[in-house]
Design a protein around this motif. Structure first.
Motif, short mmCIF file in Angstrom:
data_model
loop_
_atom_site.label_atom_id
_atom_site.label_comp_id
_atom_site.label_asym_id
_atom_site.label_seq_id
_atom_site.Cartn_x
_atom_site.Cartn_y
_atom_site.Cartn_z
N ALA A 1 23.19 26.25 30.67
CA ALA A 1 23.71 27.52 31.63
C ALA A 1 22.34 28.00 32.38
N GLY A 2 22.63 28.27 33.69
CA GLY A 2 21.66 28.86 34.52
C GLY A 2 21.86 28.54 35.85
N GLU A 3 21.27 29.28 36.94
CA GLU A 3 21.37 28.96 38.15
C GLU A 3 21.03 27.50 38.64
N GLY A 4 21.84 26.71 39.00
CA GLY A 4 21.43 25.36 39.47
C GLY A 4 21.67 24.37 38.24
N ALA A 5 22.18 24.91 37.36
CA ALA A 5 22.75 23.94 36.27
C ALA A 5 23.74 22.75 36.47
N ALA A 6 24.56 23.13 37.51
CA ALA A 6 25.66 21.97 38.04
C ALA A 6 24.93 20.89 38.48
N ALA A 7 23.48 20.74 38.78
CA ALA A 7 22.86 19.60 39.32
C ALA A 7 22.82 18.59 37.92
N GLN A 8 22.80 19.43 36.79
CA GLN A 8 22.58 18.74 35.61
C GLN A 8 23.65 17.46 35.18
N CYS A 9 24.90 17.58 35.99
CA CYS A 9 26.00 16.99 35.68
C CYS A 9 25.62 15.38 35.66
N ALA A 10 24.83 14.95 36.52
CA ALA A 10 24.64 13.43 36.38
C ALA A 10 24.03 13.15 35.07
N ILE B 1 38.53 24.52 46.08
CA ILE B 1 37.25 24.20 45.53
C ILE B 1 36.48 23.42 46.44
N GLU B 2 37.32 22.40 47.13
CA GLU B 2 36.79 21.49 48.01
C GLU B 2 36.34 22.36 49.44
N ALA B 3 37.25 23.31 49.65
CA ALA B 3 37.40 23.99 50.87
C ALA B 3 36.24 24.95 50.62
N ALA B 4 35.71 25.22 49.58
CA ALA B 4 34.79 26.48 49.26
C ALA B 4 33.25 25.73 49.19
N GLY B 5 33.43 24.27 49.43
CA GLY B 5 32.13 23.81 49.43
C GLY B 5 31.50 23.32 48.23
N LEU B 6 32.04 23.66 47.06
CA LEU B 6 31.45 23.46 45.77
C LEU B 6 31.41 21.95 45.25
N LEU B 7 32.30 21.27 46.04
CA LEU B 7 32.19 19.72 45.50
C LEU B 7 30.94 18.98 46.11
N ALA B 8 30.36 19.26 47.19
CA ALA B 8 29.39 18.70 47.83
C ALA B 8 28.23 18.40 46.95
N PRO B 9 27.71 19.48 46.33
CA PRO B 9 26.33 19.29 45.57
C PRO B 9 26.79 18.42 44.34
N ILE B 10 27.87 18.63 43.80
CA ILE B 10 28.31 17.86 42.64
C ILE B 10 28.22 16.39 43.04
N ARG B 11 29.03 16.01 44.10
CA ARG B 11 28.89 14.53 44.56
C ARG B 11 27.29 14.03 44.89
N ALA B 12 26.67 15.10 45.56
CA ALA B 12 25.32 14.61 45.59
C ALA B 12 24.40 14.35 44.52
N ALA B 13 24.82 15.10 43.34
CA ALA B 13 24.18 15.12 42.11
C ALA B 13 24.32 13.68 41.26
N LEU B 14 25.65 13.45 41.52
CA LEU B 14 26.25 12.06 41.02
C LEU B 14 25.83 10.98 41.77
N ASP B 15 25.51 11.15 43.04
CA ASP B 15 25.00 10.14 43.89
C ASP B 15 23.68 9.79 43.59
N ALA B 16 22.83 10.84 43.30
CA ALA B 16 21.33 10.60 43.07
C ALA B 16 21.34 10.21 41.68
#
Ligand SMILES: [Fe+2]
Length: 391
Positions: A18-27, A46-61
């Motif tokens: 939990a916490g702001e920025g936690a989504a980046a921990q998905c990878a 969710i895609e249109a709201a722009g929420l998936l781009a940072p998730i995909r970026a985290a998976l790529d990274a």
């Protein structure tokens, strides 16, 4: 020999980040679960709201190849589960990463069943004992909620409309529980005010009904009261100030705590709410928000101490049980008003003539069986009547 019917089960197994920025921990979380290829399950909103781009970026990274399944509606259909399960198999995925509201999270859970168990999905219906057929290990799942209400990220069931019967079907199994829940307040910040308010009242209803429900579950009770406190502290701020990450974080925690707590049970409010959604299309959280005060007044006779404790968590002033319990419903009405939600069924197009049919359906709903005061059909009818106009 011990009589196992006297035993109770307490279970709190989800890993939560939990916490702001936690989504980046998905990878890194996915890697820890042994994943090498990820199916991202979400929806077009969710895609249109722009929420998936940072998730995909985290998976790529994180060096994790990924594919997406985004055709999921707010009342998920069997075909949507099967299409996503095909995508899972074709991509050779070994982990499901779900990003969305309760519907998306539900579908993601069921994708894991459809990808590993024989068709048809209908055979796993909980109402016919289908959970015993979910025997194969399921691929791991990470859940990132984008609403703060259902708490589906810590739940063990999914709801889907089965095509052959056109019936909403609950599929339940302990193994459906996501392995990790990631609570990132930034992922809920694009929710409109109505959704924040309505889903937040669903979370509050879960906490209040779980605390009120019949059963011996002191852990769920304590968590439920903590969730009530968080709703009191932050629901209005989260609704009025969408970018307030502390309030958003509080509501994500409250939603998760409500869902953890309602393994103890729910109550009459949810039985009243369910037909309002299926028959009149009311948002589930709004339906609960409208009915909750009447249910609190109804239950006050049976559990005055518990209703007084809920009132205490809602900041009602008073030192004696009678005053606190009497004021509890009013405190919920005041909170509801402060977040701009209507407080009457009439404004939602529901009239007196509709109530007997709704009461019949509410009586058939199982939730009220754990309500602290037993409910007859007439009791449920009276509760609807008491919710027709804002008290
Ligand atoms: Fe609910």
């Amino acid at each position: 020999m011990t009589d196992s019917s006297n035993l109770v089960l307490w279970s709190f197994p989800t890993r939560v980040v939990a916490g702001e920025g936690a989504a980046a921990q998905c990878a890194s979380e996915a890697r820890q679960l042994g994943a090498t290829r990820v199916l991202l399950v979400s929806d077009l909103g969710i895609e249109a709201a722009g929420l998936l781009a940072p998730i995909r970026a985290a998976l790529d990274a994180g060096g994790l190849p990924h594919a997406s399944a985004l055709d999921i509606s707010s009342n998920p259909l069997e075909a949507e589960v099967l299409t996503a399960a095909c995508a899972f198999e074709e991509f050779g995925a070994d982990l499901v990463l779900a990003v969305g509201g309760g519907s998306v999270l539900d579908v993601a859970k069921l994708v894991r069943v459809a990808a590993t168990h024989p068709a048809p999905l209908a055979q796993y219906d909980d109402a016919i004992g289908g959970s015993s057929k979910i025997v194969e290990p399921l691929p791991p799942m990470i859940a990132i909620p984008t609403t703060a209400g259902t708490g589906s990220e810590v739940g063990r069931s999914g709801v889907v409309t089965i095509e052959a019967t056109n019936a909403k079907t609950v599929i339940f199994a302990p193994s459906l529980l996501p392995d990790v829940a990631i609570l990132d307040p930034a992922m809920t910040a694009t929710m409109p005010a109505f959704m924040t308010a309505a889903t937040g009242m669903d979370a509050l209803a879960h906490c209040i009904e779980a605390y009120s429900a019949i059963g011996d579950h002191p852990m769920a009770d304590a968590i439920a009261l903590g969730g009530v406190r968080l709703c009191r502290r932050s629901l209005q701020t989260a609704t009025d100030t969408p970018d307030d990450m502390n309030a958003r974080a509080d509501m994500l925690k409250a939603a998760m705590m409500g869902a953890v707590a309602f393994q103890k049970g729910l109550g009459a409010c949810h039985s009243l709410a369910h037909p309002l959604s299926t028959e009149f299309g009311l948002h589930h959280g709004l339906a609960n928000a409208i009915c909750l005060p009447a249910v609190l007044d109804f239950n006050r006779v049976a559990i005055p101490d518990r209703i007084a404790e809920i009132a205490h968590q809602l900041d009602v002033r008073g030192s004696d049980e009678g005053t606190l319990s009497f004021e509890c419903a009013g405190a919920v009405r005041a909170l509801r008003r402060s977040i701009g939600l209507p407080g009457d069924l009439r404004s939602q197009g529901i009239g007196e003539d509709d109530l007997p049919r709704l009461a019949e359906l509410a009586y058939k709903d199982v939730c009220h069986q754990l309500n602290p005061r037993p409910c007859t059909r007439d009791d449920l009818l009276a509760l609807y009547k008491a919710s027709l106009d804002d008290g």
